[in-house]
Design an enzyme around this catalytic site. Structure first.
Site, PDB file in Angstrom:
ATOM      1  N   GLY A  99       0.811  -1.216   0.000  1.00  0.00           N
ATOM      2  CA  GLY A  99       0.000   0.000   0.000  1.00  0.00           C
ATOM      3  C   GLY A  99       0.834   1.251   0.000  1.00  0.00           C
ATOM      4  N   GLY A 100       0.515   2.151   0.939  1.00  0.00           N
ATOM      5  CA  GLY A 100       1.158   3.452   1.014  1.00  0.00           C
ATOM      6  C   GLY A 100       0.237   4.532   0.454  1.00  0.00           C
ATOM      7  N   TRP A 101       0.564   5.765   0.754  1.00  0.00           N
ATOM      8  CA  TRP A 101      -0.261   6.907   0.333  1.00  0.00           C
ATOM      9  C   TRP A 101      -0.425   6.909  -1.178  1.00  0.00           C
ATOM     10  CZ3 TRP A 101      -3.478   9.902   2.804  1.00  0.00           C
ATOM     11  CH2 TRP A 101      -3.944  11.063   2.187  1.00  0.00           C
ATOM     12  N   GLU A 154      -4.275   3.308   2.947  1.00  0.00           N
ATOM     13  CA  GLU A 154      -4.489   4.673   3.445  1.00  0.00           C
ATOM     14  C   GLU A 154      -5.585   5.354   2.631  1.00  0.00           C
ATOM     15  OE1 GLU A 154      -0.736   6.750   3.630  1.00  0.00           O
ATOM     16  OE2 GLU A 154       0.206   5.086   4.663  1.00  0.00           O
ATOM     17  N   TYR A 155      -6.769   5.321   3.076  1.00  0.00           N
ATOM     18  CA  TYR A 155      -7.393   4.707   4.242  1.00  0.00           C
ATOM     19  C   TYR A 155      -8.748   4.169   3.824  1.00  0.00           C
ATOM     20  CZ  TYR A 155      -3.807   7.234   6.778  1.00  0.00           C
ATOM     21  OH  TYR A 155      -2.605   7.702   7.213  1.00  0.00           O
TER      22      TYR A 155
END
Length: 159
Positions: A63-65, A104-105
């Site tokens: 994932g990650g922003w 996120e998220y």
């Protein structure tokens, strides 16, 4: 002590001071049913640190922003199951100590990703499916905002 180590950097952490490394990042693939890893060679070099530092635990952080496709994948039971099985494959293939989910998220589209009201429930189902696939001996962690507002922690805890 946990460090996120990125796929785009060449900096190697000193495992003497760490207990865990979260390798950033893997992503939900384009077909919503598996994982794409950024820079597999770098991941392998991070895992190789365990030879001299057997105490070290290495997880793949997915994932990650701005990393999307979670909402679509988790909403579909078949894709969610395939994604969890792919997590299992990666844990075995790379000899990982676990998976870290960095969505996120759930329910929030501020990172430019899709989101629905059912994301919180689907996130819980996703964590359940990954746990079942990788087993109880492997780590399964997640990233969250400090309020925990997007995740049903009480439901995840009872899985």
């Amino acid at each position: 002590m946990i460090a996120y180590v990125t796929s785009w950097s060449t900096v190697m952490p000193d495992p003497t001071y760490l207990t865990h490394i979260n390798y950033a990042f893997g992503h939900v693939n384009d077909s919503f049913d598996g994982v794409r890893i950024d820079n597999e060679a770098r991941l392998k070099s991070i895992i190789a640190l365990k030879k001299k530092h057997p105490h070290l635990k290495v997880l793949l952080s997915i994932g990650g922003w701005g990393s999307g496709r979670f909402s679509e994948m988790a909403a579909d039971a078949v894709n969610r199951g395939k994604f969890a099985k792919d997590c299992e494959r990666l844990v075995k293939e790379f000899k990982l100590d676990g998976i870290d989910i960095d969505w996120e998220y759930p329910t929030n589209s501020s990172a430019g990703i899709s989101a629905t009201k059912s994301d919180t429930e689907n996130f819980t189902l996703l964590m359940r499916d990954i746990r079942k696939a990788i087993g109880k001996k492997k780590l399964l962690t997640l990233a969250s905002v400090s309020s925990g507002q997007y995740i049903a922690f009480d439901r995840i805890k009872t899985m």
